[in-house]
Design a protein around this motif. Structure first.
Motif, PDB file in Angstrom:
ATOM      1  N   ALA A  34       0.823  -1.124  -0.007  1.00 34.06           N
ATOM      2  CA  ALA A  34       0.147   0.014   0.045  1.00 34.06           C
ATOM      3  C   ALA A  34       0.919   1.187   0.066  1.00 34.06           C
ATOM      4  N   ARG A  35       0.570   2.098  -1.084  1.00 32.19           N
ATOM      5  CA  ARG A  35       1.401   3.418  -0.923  1.00 32.19           C
ATOM      6  C   ARG A  35       0.411   4.366  -0.043  1.00 32.19           C
ATOM      7  N   ILE A  36       1.053   4.795   1.008  1.00 31.01           N
ATOM      8  CA  ILE A  36       0.491   5.754   1.905  1.00 31.01           C
ATOM      9  C   ILE A  36       1.263   6.930   1.955  1.00 31.01           C
ATOM     10  N   GLY A  37       0.842   7.831   1.183  1.00 28.20           N
ATOM     11  CA  GLY A  37       2.037   9.184   1.117  1.00 28.20           C
ATOM     12  C   GLY A  37       3.383   8.744   0.426  1.00 28.20           C
ATOM     13  N   SER A  38       4.466   9.133   0.940  1.00 29.31           N
ATOM     14  CA  SER A  38       5.697   8.538   0.394  1.00 29.31           C
ATOM     15  C   SER A  38       6.137   7.124   0.954  1.00 29.31           C
ATOM     16  N   ILE A  39       5.202   6.627   1.889  1.00 29.73           N
ATOM     17  CA  ILE A  39       5.650   5.382   2.421  1.00 29.73           C
ATOM     18  C   ILE A  39       4.998   4.130   1.743  1.00 29.73           C
ATOM     19  N   ILE A  40       5.701   3.381   1.614  1.00 25.32           N
ATOM     20  CA  ILE A  40       5.258   1.898   0.898  1.00 25.32           C
ATOM     21  C   ILE A  40       5.145   0.842   2.287  1.00 25.32           C
ATOM     22  N   GLY A 127      14.168   2.192   5.192  1.00 28.53           N
ATOM     23  CA  GLY A 127      14.013   3.286   4.225  1.00 28.53           C
ATOM     24  C   GLY A 127      12.429   4.119   4.305  1.00 28.53           C
ATOM     25  N   ASP A 128      11.862   3.858   3.246  1.00 32.84           N
ATOM     26  CA  ASP A 128      10.439   4.605   3.385  1.00 32.84           C
ATOM     27  C   ASP A 128       9.612   3.276   3.141  1.00 32.84           C
ATOM     28  N   HIS A 129       9.941   2.017   3.462  1.00 27.97           N
ATOM     29  CA  HIS A 129       9.239   0.632   3.465  1.00 27.97           C
ATOM     30  C   HIS A 129       8.996   0.285   4.889  1.00 27.97           C
ATOM     31  N   ARG A 130       7.719   0.417   5.224  1.00 32.57           N
ATOM     32  CA  ARG A 130       7.334  -0.185   6.648  1.00 32.57           C
ATOM     33  C   ARG A 130       6.473  -1.478   6.241  1.00 32.57           C
ATOM     34  N   THR A 131       7.063  -2.254   7.559  1.00 31.83           N
ATOM     35  CA  THR A 131       6.304  -3.635   7.436  1.00 31.83           C
ATOM     36  C   THR A 131       5.709  -3.940   8.966  1.00 31.83           C
ATOM     37  N   LEU A 132       4.365  -4.083   8.661  1.00 28.98           N
ATOM     38  CA  LEU A 132       3.570  -4.291  10.159  1.00 28.98           C
ATOM     39  C   LEU A 132       3.699  -5.658  10.608  1.00 28.98           C
ATOM     40  N   GLU A 133       4.453  -5.577  11.605  1.00 27.46           N
ATOM     41  CA  GLU A 133       4.729  -7.158  12.254  1.00 27.46           C
ATOM     42  C   GLU A 133       3.668  -7.688  13.279  1.00 27.46           C
ATOM     43  N   THR A 134       3.095  -6.735  13.986  1.00 23.05           N
ATOM     44  CA  THR A 134       2.418  -6.887  15.091  1.00 23.05           C
ATOM     45  C   THR A 134       1.261  -5.439  15.276  1.00 23.05           C
ATOM     46  N   VAL A 135      -0.071  -5.886  15.127  1.00 23.07           N
ATOM     47  CA  VAL A 135      -0.705  -4.809  15.161  1.00 23.07           C
ATOM     48  C   VAL A 135      -2.099  -5.292  16.397  1.00 23.07           C
ATOM     49  N   ASP A 136      -2.251  -4.286  16.937  1.00 23.82           N
ATOM     50  CA  ASP A 136      -3.636  -4.221  17.837  1.00 23.82           C
ATOM     51  C   ASP A 136      -4.753  -3.925  17.160  1.00 23.82           C
TER      52      ASP A 136
END
Length: 177
Positions: A34-40, A127-136
């Motif tokens: 998902a592209r959220i602004g400049s973040i992937i 970098g600008d890539h975020r990985t969600l590993e655990t979410v509430d």
């Protein structure tokens, strides 16, 4: 660069099927970008495991005034599989429930979304890539517009006994034929 644990975030997907008064599909898929602004952003397998045992609500367009179901009552069921966060939602016989059913039958729903918080250490950055590993996980929502994650699908599973030619084309398209 971790997100604050008290910040509510929302992400959307488009995989939903209707069968009778039931919607089912995926509120999130693993590995899709998902592209959220400049973040992937991507979601790692196992990101929802801790959260799905809690009380999660199903909403319409993230509106807390339009509760469609919840895990505590059994009207919303969630499970993680190899593809993502699967759900089964028994729609209520309410104004919002009837609206969603009508929109699903017409193929007008935008998809699914989910609201969550990231606990400390629940995400990683490259970098600008975020990985969600655990979410509430707090809620999933049926959305009427556009999802943030494009790699899910929205499909109607209830079929009339004699579908119209237009409906047959939609069914065949849904099945990939």
């Amino acid at each position: 660069m971790n997100a604050a644990a008290n910040v509510m975030e929302r992400r959307s997907f488009t995989e939903v099927r209707a069968e009778g008064r039931r919607l089912e599909g995926y509120a999130a898929t693993f590995g899709s970008e998902a592209r959220i602004g400049s973040i992937i952003e991507t979601i790692a397998r196992g990101a929802f495991q801790k959260a799905i045992g809690g009380d999660v609500v199903a909403l319409f367009d993230h509106d807390h005034g339009k509760v469609l179901g919840r895990t505590r009552s059994g009207t919303l069921r969630l499970a993680e599989d190899a593809k993502g966060l699967a759900f089964v939602l028994e729609l209520p016989d309410t104004h919002a429930g009837r609206d969603i059913l009508a929109l699903a039958e017409r193929g007008d729903l935008g998809g699914m979304s989910f609201g969550f918080r990231v606990p400390p250490g629940g995400d990683s950055w490259d970098g600008d890539h975020r990985t969600l590993e655990t979410v509430d996980l707090k809620e999933i929502s049926v959305v009427s517009a556009w999802p943030a994650y494009p790699d899910t699908s929205l499909a109607l599973r209830s079929r009339p006994a004699t579908p119209s030619p237009r409906r047959r084309r939609l069914i065949l398209a849904e099945l990939g034929a």
